[in-house]
Design a protein around this motif. Structure first.
Motif, PDB file in Angstrom:
ATOM      1  N   ASN A  24       0.897  -1.214   0.024  1.00  0.00           N
ATOM      2  CA  ASN A  24      -0.119  -0.156  -0.027  1.00  0.00           C
ATOM      3  C   ASN A  24       0.870   1.221  -0.256  1.00  0.00           C
ATOM      4  O   ASN A  24       0.610   2.373   0.863  1.00  0.00           O
ATOM      5  N   LYS A  26       1.087   3.729  -1.942  1.00  0.00           N
ATOM      6  CA  LYS A  26       0.537   4.936  -2.297  1.00  0.00           C
ATOM      7  C   LYS A  26      -0.373   5.708  -1.010  1.00  0.00           C
ATOM      8  O   LYS A  26      -0.058   6.756  -0.809  1.00  0.00           O
ATOM      9  N   GLU A  27      -0.727   5.022  -0.186  1.00  0.00           N
ATOM     10  CA  GLU A  27      -1.276   5.403   1.101  1.00  0.00           C
ATOM     11  C   GLU A  27      -0.092   5.926   1.985  1.00  0.00           C
ATOM     12  O   GLU A  27      -0.046   6.903   2.821  1.00  0.00           O
ATOM     13  N   TRP A  29       2.657   6.877   0.994  1.00  0.00           N
ATOM     14  CA  TRP A  29       3.278   8.315   0.456  1.00  0.00           C
ATOM     15  C   TRP A  29       2.480   9.374   0.898  1.00  0.00           C
ATOM     16  O   TRP A  29       3.030  10.378   1.055  1.00  0.00           O
ATOM     17  N   ARG A  30       0.981   9.100   0.905  1.00  0.00           N
ATOM     18  CA  ARG A  30       0.278   9.965   1.259  1.00  0.00           C
ATOM     19  C   ARG A  30       0.357  10.508   2.821  1.00  0.00           C
ATOM     20  O   ARG A  30       0.343  11.593   3.331  1.00  0.00           O
TER      21      ARG A  30
END
Length: 286
Positions: A24, A26-27, A29-30
């Motif tokens: 995950n 992407k999350e 990195w958020r």
């Protein structure tokens, strides 16, 4: 009413994880700002209420090097492949310290953060990643100390130091070391939620692992089955390549480095699976 709710633009959507092998990223990195805060907290808070403060980043490897010089270099007369004792020992200590401290901290992720994990949502993988990064900053400081000692012996003494182009490969060695610590740490922290014995076993294993890694001795000083056992340790090829890059001594082998890389990938694979599995219900057992 139901239609208006469905049409809302949500800033964050939380889904139950169905895949065990899911980083995950992407999350993660958020939540990079949160990771940065964790890194700062871990880096600053360690020596915040100490007398010497950040000087401990230098004191620890210096004292360890002096002890090795006295005990193993002076009393035991162990070989250093013709290299200055201080430089030889320090070249192994800086990488091993990074691996051991990163492993120790990531291996207690669930236990040490159970209060936060039970109250606030954020990707749990952010915590071990932040620990790996914060210990990388510590490694950077100690690596700078190594470069100072290296420069002294290279420019002001006649020590037979022969650095080579493999110095450019050092960042890859650091990445492999970080991956080994992360993967093994994820596995152990998942196991310690039920079996706290692994906390005590890890401390013993790290001490034992240092002697099974060519830090206080060169790999060239052992042979036969003993050498096979030592080189089976995935940290051994990394230490040997690091020494070869800066000092021109050591058993450098692309095959051995490939072995360490494969072990790293396998450990991360298993670590992510176990971490994601335990993450779902660890609050019931921790």
């Amino acid at each position: 009413m139901q239609k208006s709710i469905q049409n809302d633009d949500w800033t964050i959507e939380i889904y139950p994880k169905s895949k065990l092998l899911d980083l995950n990223l992407k999350e993660v990195w958020r939540y990079r700002d949160l990771i940065a805060l964790f890194v700062r907290r871990d880096f600053v808070a360690v020596y915040k209420q100490t007398i010497f403060g950040p000087l401990w980043f230098f004191i620890q490897p210096i004292l360890t090097t002096i002890m090795f010089m006295v005990v193993f270099g002076g009393i035991a007369k162990m070989s250093t492949d013709g290299m200055p004792k201080a430089l030889f020992y320090l070249s192994g200590i800086v990488l091993w310290n990074y691996f051991s401290t990163a492993l120790s901290r990531t291996s207690t992720t669930f236990v040490n953060n159970k209060g936060v994990f039970g109250k606030v949502y954020f990707p749990r993988m952010a915590t071990p990643i932040s620990l790996i990064v914060s210990k990388l900053l510590t490694f950077g400081v100690q690596f700078g100390l190594f470069l100072v000692v290296f420069a002294y012996f290279y420019f002001f003494t006649e020590a037979p130091i022969r650095p080579n182009a493999m110095v450019l490969f050092v960042p890859v060695l650091i990445i492999i070391t970080a991956g080994l610590a992360l993967g093994l740490g994820l596995i152990i922290t998942s196991l310690t939620t039920k079996y706290r014995d692994f906390t005590f076993l890890l401390a013993f294993a790290i001490q034992l692992g240092m002697y099974a890694t060519p830090i206080i001795y060169p790999a060239s000083s052992v042979s036969g089955k003993m050498k096979m056992i030592i080189m089976a340790n995935p940290m051994s090829p990394i230490i040997e390549t690091f020494r070869y890059a800066f000092l021109g001594v050591g058993n450098f082998s692309w095959v051995a480095l490939a072995y360490s890389t494969i072990v790293m990938i396998v450990l991360i694979f298993i670590g992510v699976i176990t971490f994601n599995k335990v993450e779902k219900n660890f609050m019931d057992t921790v």
